[in-house]
Design a protein around this motif. Structure first.
Motif, PDB file in Angstrom:
ATOM      1  N   THR A   1      -0.626 -10.928  -1.543  1.00  0.00           N
ATOM      2  CA  THR A   1      -0.154  -9.557  -1.337  1.00  0.00           C
ATOM      3  C   THR A   1       1.077  -9.571  -0.446  1.00  0.00           C
ATOM      4  OG1 THR A   1      -2.375  -8.659  -1.473  1.00  0.00           O
ATOM      5  CG2 THR A   1      -0.738  -7.271  -0.429  1.00  0.00           C
ATOM      6  N   PHE A   2       2.134  -8.997  -0.945  1.00  0.00           N
ATOM      7  CA  PHE A   2       3.317  -8.773  -0.113  1.00  0.00           C
ATOM      8  C   PHE A   2       3.282  -7.322   0.323  1.00  0.00           C
ATOM      9  CE2 PHE A   2       4.612 -12.526  -2.406  1.00  0.00           C
ATOM     10  CZ  PHE A   2       5.288 -13.250  -1.434  1.00  0.00           C
ATOM     11  N   LYS A   3       3.433  -7.121   1.640  1.00  0.00           N
ATOM     12  CA  LYS A   3       3.438  -5.755   2.160  1.00  0.00           C
ATOM     13  C   LYS A   3       4.789  -5.520   2.820  1.00  0.00           C
ATOM     14  CE  LYS A   3       0.900  -2.752   5.265  1.00  0.00           C
ATOM     15  NZ  LYS A   3      -0.378  -2.491   5.880  1.00  0.00           N
ATOM     16  N   PHE A   4       5.438  -4.432   2.462  1.00  0.00           N
ATOM     17  CA  PHE A   4       6.690  -4.137   3.166  1.00  0.00           C
ATOM     18  C   PHE A   4       6.837  -2.632   3.340  1.00  0.00           C
ATOM     19  CE2 PHE A   4       7.941  -4.019  -1.303  1.00  0.00           C
ATOM     20  CZ  PHE A   4       8.851  -2.983  -1.377  1.00  0.00           C
ATOM     21  N   PHE A   5       7.658  -2.250   4.318  1.00  0.00           N
ATOM     22  CA  PHE A   5       7.968  -0.822   4.431  1.00  0.00           C
ATOM     23  C   PHE A   5       9.479  -0.656   4.442  1.00  0.00           C
ATOM     24  CE2 PHE A   5       9.680  -0.320   8.681  1.00  0.00           C
ATOM     25  CZ  PHE A   5       9.145  -1.379   9.411  1.00  0.00           C
TER      26      PHE A   5
END
Ligand code: ADP
Length: 259
Positions: free
Chosen positions: A249-253
């Motif tokens: 899972t790649f999480k970015f904002f």
């Protein structure tokens, strides 16, 4: 950390004195180190496919028909690899030359459709059997963001989720949440995963986890470094969580446009 200093002596004439200046040049030195590594990495990355092409071209001469097809296939793969490297370089120089964001109002459907059409060829290669989910949490369908950058980020992450995936039916899930001043994205896949010891390195330029498992992906090791730069230009940060043989899972904002 190692620090570097430049020390200069200057004798002051007609006086019994001299001047010593000490300048901290650590940043300058590190920047030139990165530049030097980059050039040597680039040369190496270009040299491997070129050597293959040259070797197989020579072997082609006088080879029997059944071998010729095989050699042509290898040559084609290596030309494609060179093409990918050059496209990634062009992308990097474009990113580095423009910091200006181009904020547009669009629907998330529109963004996803654009990503989807870029990835059509790859999806067809997977026999079209990709389970591709987009979930919106706390989120209207209309967003205001730098669409080109977000499309490139998502395209790279989803592409990796499909390539580094041995499942019959690869699954990719994109979740988008709107909270306060930001949009938060989670891009998950059910692929081969990234070993814990490698996870912090995947955003480095040219870094590829265990080259043997990557040999046929045609990748350059530049995709995630491009993604990281784009996310940072949008005021955000990106992290990765992964477990081997289960998925990543790649999480970015990214920050919302305040204008
Ligand atoms: P590449 O061109 O090699 O795909 P990237 O910068 O996109 O370069 O990724 C760096 C490395 O991280 C890849 O070579 C791959 O080993 C690993 N990787 C990236 N995304 C994933 C993923 N979703 N699942 C498993 N491994 C991944």
């Amino acid at each position: 950390i190692k620090r570097y200093f430049l020390v200069t002596f200057k004798v002051i004439e007609f006086r019994d004195e001299f001047l010593i200046t000490i300048k901290d040049i650590t940043n300058r030195r590190n920047a030139s180190e990165i530049q030097k590594n980059f050039i040597s990495n680039v040369s190496h990355e270009l040299k491997t496919p070129l050597t293959n092409i040259k070797g197989y071209l020579i072997a082609l001469d006088g080879a029997p028909d059944e071998m010729r097809n095989k050699f042509m296939k290898v040559i084609k793969e290596n030309v494609e690899k060179l093409e990918n490297i050059v496209l990634d370089f062009l992308n990097i120089s474009k990113i580095e030359s423009s910091n200006l964001l181009n904020i547009e109002r669009v629907s998330i459907d529109n963004i996803i459709n654009r990503v989807d059409s870029i990835l059509q060829v790859l999806i067809e290669k997977k026999n079209g059997k990709v389970d591709y989910n987009v979930r919106l949490k706390n989120q209207k369908n209309i967003v205001k963001m730098d669409v080109n950058r977000v499309v490139t980020i998502l395209k790279n992450l989803i592409e990796n989720g499909l390539i580094y995936n041995k499942n019959e039916n690869p699954e990719i899930e994109v979740e988008i949440t709107e909270i306060d001043d930001r949009y938060i994205f989670n891009v998950s896949d059910n692929g081969i995963g990234i070993p814990a010891s490698e996870q912090y390195k995947v955003f480095d330029r040219f870094y590829r986890v265990d080259k043997s498992r990557n040999r046929n992906s045609g990748g350059t090791g530049l995709g995630l470094s491009i993604v990281k730069s784009l996310v940072e230009q949008c005021g955000g940060k990106i992290t990765v969580k992964s477990s081997e043989n289960r998925g990543t899972t790649f999480k970015f904002f990214i920050l919302k446009d305040k204008n």
